[in-house]
Design a protein around this motif. Sequence first.
Motif, PDB file in Angstrom:
ATOM      1  N   LEU A 121       0.841  -1.210   0.000  1.00 36.95           N
ATOM      2  CA  LEU A 121       0.000   0.000   0.000  1.00 36.95           C
ATOM      3  C   LEU A 121       0.871   1.254   0.000  1.00 36.95           C
ATOM      4  CD1 LEU A 121      -2.775  -1.099   2.555  1.00 36.95           C
ATOM      5  CD2 LEU A 121      -3.059  -0.712   0.087  1.00 36.95           C
ATOM      6  N   LEU A 122       1.929   1.222   0.791  1.00 38.27           N
ATOM      7  CA  LEU A 122       2.806   2.402   0.875  1.00 38.27           C
ATOM      8  C   LEU A 122       3.502   2.667  -0.447  1.00 38.27           C
ATOM      9  CD1 LEU A 122       4.193   1.771   4.464  1.00 38.27           C
ATOM     10  CD2 LEU A 122       2.726   3.649   3.724  1.00 38.27           C
ATOM     11  N   GLN A 123       3.935   1.590  -1.100  1.00 37.05           N
ATOM     12  CA  GLN A 123       4.591   1.767  -2.400  1.00 37.05           C
ATOM     13  C   GLN A 123       3.616   2.395  -3.400  1.00 37.05           C
ATOM     14  OE1 GLN A 123       7.928   1.150  -3.074  1.00 37.05           O
ATOM     15  NE2 GLN A 123       7.340   2.388  -4.840  1.00 37.05           N
ATOM     16  N   ALA A 124       2.374   1.905  -3.382  1.00 37.04           N
ATOM     17  CA  ALA A 124       1.366   2.439  -4.313  1.00 37.04           C
ATOM     18  C   ALA A 124       1.070   3.906  -4.009  1.00 37.04           C
ATOM     19  CB  ALA A 124       0.090   1.600  -4.232  1.00 37.04           C
ATOM     20  N   LEU A 125       1.016   4.262  -2.744  1.00 31.58           N
ATOM     21  CA  LEU A 125       0.777   5.670  -2.373  1.00 31.58           C
ATOM     22  C   LEU A 125       1.934   6.539  -2.851  1.00 31.58           C
ATOM     23  CD1 LEU A 125      -0.610   5.058   1.221  1.00 31.58           C
ATOM     24  CD2 LEU A 125      -1.800   6.367  -0.544  1.00 31.58           C
ATOM     25  N   GLY A 157     -10.650  12.075  -2.602  1.00 29.35           N
ATOM     26  CA  GLY A 157      -9.793  11.070  -1.952  1.00 29.35           C
ATOM     27  C   GLY A 157     -10.073   9.664  -2.448  1.00 29.35           C
ATOM     28  N   MET A 158     -11.339   9.337  -2.665  1.00 29.26           N
ATOM     29  CA  MET A 158     -11.667   7.965  -3.063  1.00 29.26           C
ATOM     30  C   MET A 158     -11.197   7.671  -4.491  1.00 29.26           C
ATOM     31  SD  MET A 158     -12.649   6.102  -0.658  1.00 29.26           S
ATOM     32  CE  MET A 158     -12.829   6.498   1.087  1.00 29.26           C
ATOM     33  N   GLN A 159     -11.072   8.707  -5.307  1.00 31.18           N
ATOM     34  CA  GLN A 159     -10.469   8.497  -6.636  1.00 31.18           C
ATOM     35  C   GLN A 159      -9.026   8.024  -6.469  1.00 31.18           C
ATOM     36  OE1 GLN A 159     -13.440   8.357  -8.407  1.00 31.18           O
ATOM     37  NE2 GLN A 159     -11.764   8.485  -9.886  1.00 31.18           N
ATOM     38  N   GLN A 160      -8.324   8.670  -5.535  1.00 33.68           N
ATOM     39  CA  GLN A 160      -6.943   8.245  -5.268  1.00 33.68           C
ATOM     40  C   GLN A 160      -6.900   6.843  -4.667  1.00 33.68           C
ATOM     41  OE1 GLN A 160      -5.649  11.826  -2.982  1.00 33.68           O
ATOM     42  NE2 GLN A 160      -3.925  11.751  -4.389  1.00 33.68           N
ATOM     43  N   VAL A 161      -7.866   6.551  -3.808  1.00 32.57           N
ATOM     44  CA  VAL A 161      -7.922   5.209  -3.212  1.00 32.57           C
ATOM     45  C   VAL A 161      -7.988   4.154  -4.311  1.00 32.57           C
ATOM     46  CG1 VAL A 161      -9.446   3.610  -1.951  1.00 32.57           C
ATOM     47  CG2 VAL A 161      -8.928   5.850  -0.991  1.00 32.57           C
ATOM     48  N   LYS A 162      -8.808   4.413  -5.321  1.00 30.40           N
ATOM     49  CA  LYS A 162      -8.952   3.426  -6.403  1.00 30.40           C
ATOM     50  C   LYS A 162      -7.621   3.223  -7.119  1.00 30.40           C
ATOM     51  CE  LYS A 162     -13.853   4.303  -6.763  1.00 30.40           C
ATOM     52  NZ  LYS A 162     -14.940   5.003  -7.418  1.00 30.40           N
ATOM     53  N   GLY A 163      -6.896   4.327  -7.353  1.00 30.79           N
ATOM     54  CA  GLY A 163      -5.589   4.229  -7.988  1.00 30.79           C
ATOM     55  C   GLY A 163      -4.605   3.433  -7.132  1.00 30.79           C
ATOM     56  N   VAL A 164      -4.638   3.684  -5.838  1.00 33.38           N
ATOM     57  CA  VAL A 164      -3.740   2.958  -4.925  1.00 33.38           C
ATOM     58  C   VAL A 164      -4.060   1.468  -4.938  1.00 33.38           C
ATOM     59  CG1 VAL A 164      -3.112   2.652  -2.490  1.00 33.38           C
ATOM     60  CG2 VAL A 164      -3.395   4.946  -3.423  1.00 33.38           C
ATOM     61  N   LEU A 165      -5.359   1.166  -4.876  1.00 33.30           N
ATOM     62  CA  LEU A 165      -5.754  -0.246  -4.824  1.00 33.30           C
ATOM     63  C   LEU A 165      -5.354  -0.963  -6.108  1.00 33.30           C
ATOM     64  CD1 LEU A 165      -9.262  -0.061  -3.140  1.00 33.30           C
ATOM     65  CD2 LEU A 165      -7.123  -0.906  -2.142  1.00 33.30           C
ATOM     66  N   GLN A 166      -5.591  -0.315  -7.256  1.00 35.50           N
ATOM     67  CA  GLN A 166      -5.254  -0.976  -8.513  1.00 35.50           C
ATOM     68  C   GLN A 166      -3.770  -1.316  -8.556  1.00 35.50           C
ATOM     69  OE1 GLN A 166      -6.773   1.104 -11.882  1.00 35.50           O
ATOM     70  NE2 GLN A 166      -8.868   0.501 -11.430  1.00 35.50           N
ATOM     71  N   ARG A 167      -2.932  -0.360  -8.130  1.00 37.79           N
ATOM     72  CA  ARG A 167      -1.493  -0.615  -8.149  1.00 37.79           C
ATOM     73  C   ARG A 167      -1.108  -1.682  -7.140  1.00 37.79           C
ATOM     74  NH1 ARG A 167       2.247   3.149 -10.269  1.00 37.79           N
ATOM     75  NH2 ARG A 167       1.118   4.564 -11.595  1.00 37.79           N
ATOM     76  N   ALA A 168      -1.605  -1.519  -5.922  1.00 39.92           N
ATOM     77  CA  ALA A 168      -1.210  -2.467  -4.867  1.00 39.92           C
ATOM     78  C   ALA A 168      -1.684  -3.869  -5.201  1.00 39.92           C
ATOM     79  CB  ALA A 168      -1.776  -2.014  -3.528  1.00 39.92           C
ATOM     80  N   LEU A 169      -2.915  -3.981  -5.708  1.00 45.43           N
ATOM     81  CA  LEU A 169      -3.458  -5.314  -5.982  1.00 45.43           C
ATOM     82  C   LEU A 169      -2.699  -6.003  -7.101  1.00 45.43           C
ATOM     83  CD1 LEU A 169      -7.264  -4.508  -5.697  1.00 45.43           C
ATOM     84  CD2 LEU A 169      -5.960  -6.023  -4.195  1.00 45.43           C
ATOM     85  N   SER A 170      -2.243  -5.255  -8.098  1.00 43.23           N
ATOM     86  CA  SER A 170      -1.493  -5.940  -9.158  1.00 43.23           C
ATOM     87  C   SER A 170      -0.087  -6.305  -8.681  1.00 43.23           C
ATOM     88  CB  SER A 170      -1.391  -5.131 -10.455  1.00 43.23           C
ATOM     89  OG  SER A 170      -2.061  -3.935 -10.370  1.00 43.23           O
ATOM     90  N   ALA A 171       0.429  -5.562  -7.695  1.00 46.62           N
ATOM     91  CA  ALA A 171       1.809  -5.833  -7.259  1.00 46.62           C
ATOM     92  C   ALA A 171       1.899  -6.970  -6.237  1.00 46.62           C
ATOM     93  CB  ALA A 171       2.396  -4.563  -6.656  1.00 46.62           C
ATOM     94  N   ILE A 172       0.840  -7.177  -5.486  1.00 45.13           N
ATOM     95  CA  ILE A 172       0.909  -8.165  -4.375  1.00 45.13           C
ATOM     96  C   ILE A 172       1.173  -9.553  -4.929  1.00 45.13           C
ATOM     97  CG2 ILE A 172      -0.458  -9.332  -2.600  1.00 45.13           C
ATOM     98  CD1 ILE A 172      -1.835  -6.569  -2.140  1.00 45.13           C
TER      99      ILE A 172
END
Length: 246
Positions: free
Chosen positions: A141-145, A231-246
């Motif tokens: 999550l931190l990396q995606a942020l 903020g929730m627009q950014q949340v979606k971006g964070v989740l997309q990145r984090a979920l593909s990286a995990i």
Amino acid sequence: MDRIAVIGGTGLAQLDGLEDLRPIQMSTPFGEPSAEVVSGRLGRREVLFLARHGRPHRIPPHKINYLANLWALREAGAQAIIAVNAVGGIHPVMGAGHFCVPHQIIDYTWGRPGTFFETDLEFVTHVDFTQPYDETLRQHLLQALTDIGAPHSARGVYAATQGPRLESAAEIQRLERDGCDIVGMTGMPEAALARELELPYACLALVVNPAAGKASGIITMEAIEAVMASGMQQVKGVLQRALSAI
Ligand code: HPA
């Protein structure tokens, strides 16, 4: 980790960008989850999504069936959970629009069913909860942020309060003396139940208001909603990145 589940809080009732959406109706020994679990694909990753407050958003924090939610996600095949929570900011750095990936939590809630280890026990069971959040998920999550350039804190103590009312200024001062950085109403018992089910769990918290007494005036829903929308627009971006990286 194959299937990751996202529990969406206030402002996140669905996850954009998921393909091949499939609703999964689940009932559990603990009753109905807040909503149907939705399964979808994000790239090659299978993702499960659950709207914590139901769809439409109608279940207040103290009435959420946390046991059913966690059980349903595990039954649907979740191997890890990312929780998204809107919170108030206590520490001066936690201004509106700031993100925090907490590393600790203090439970101030009361009267919520909060354990799977209550009946039909062969042994009394106490799970370790020294580190409530999974470090690997936190780092993703931190990396995606960082990648999307969102202002964030890599650590923080989450105060879980009962709600549904917001806190008094004195209550927030007490939480601050306890070492809390952010305050929300849904962090517990969710985190503890995930631990009981041995599901790695991390929280992506978006600060949507300064906590009571931390800014002049009262806290209004209009101000919260304005922060939530961007903020929730950014949340979606964070989740997309984090979920593909995990
Ligand atoms: N307090 C508790 N929960 C919250 C807050 C708050 O100020 N803001 C969003 N969720």
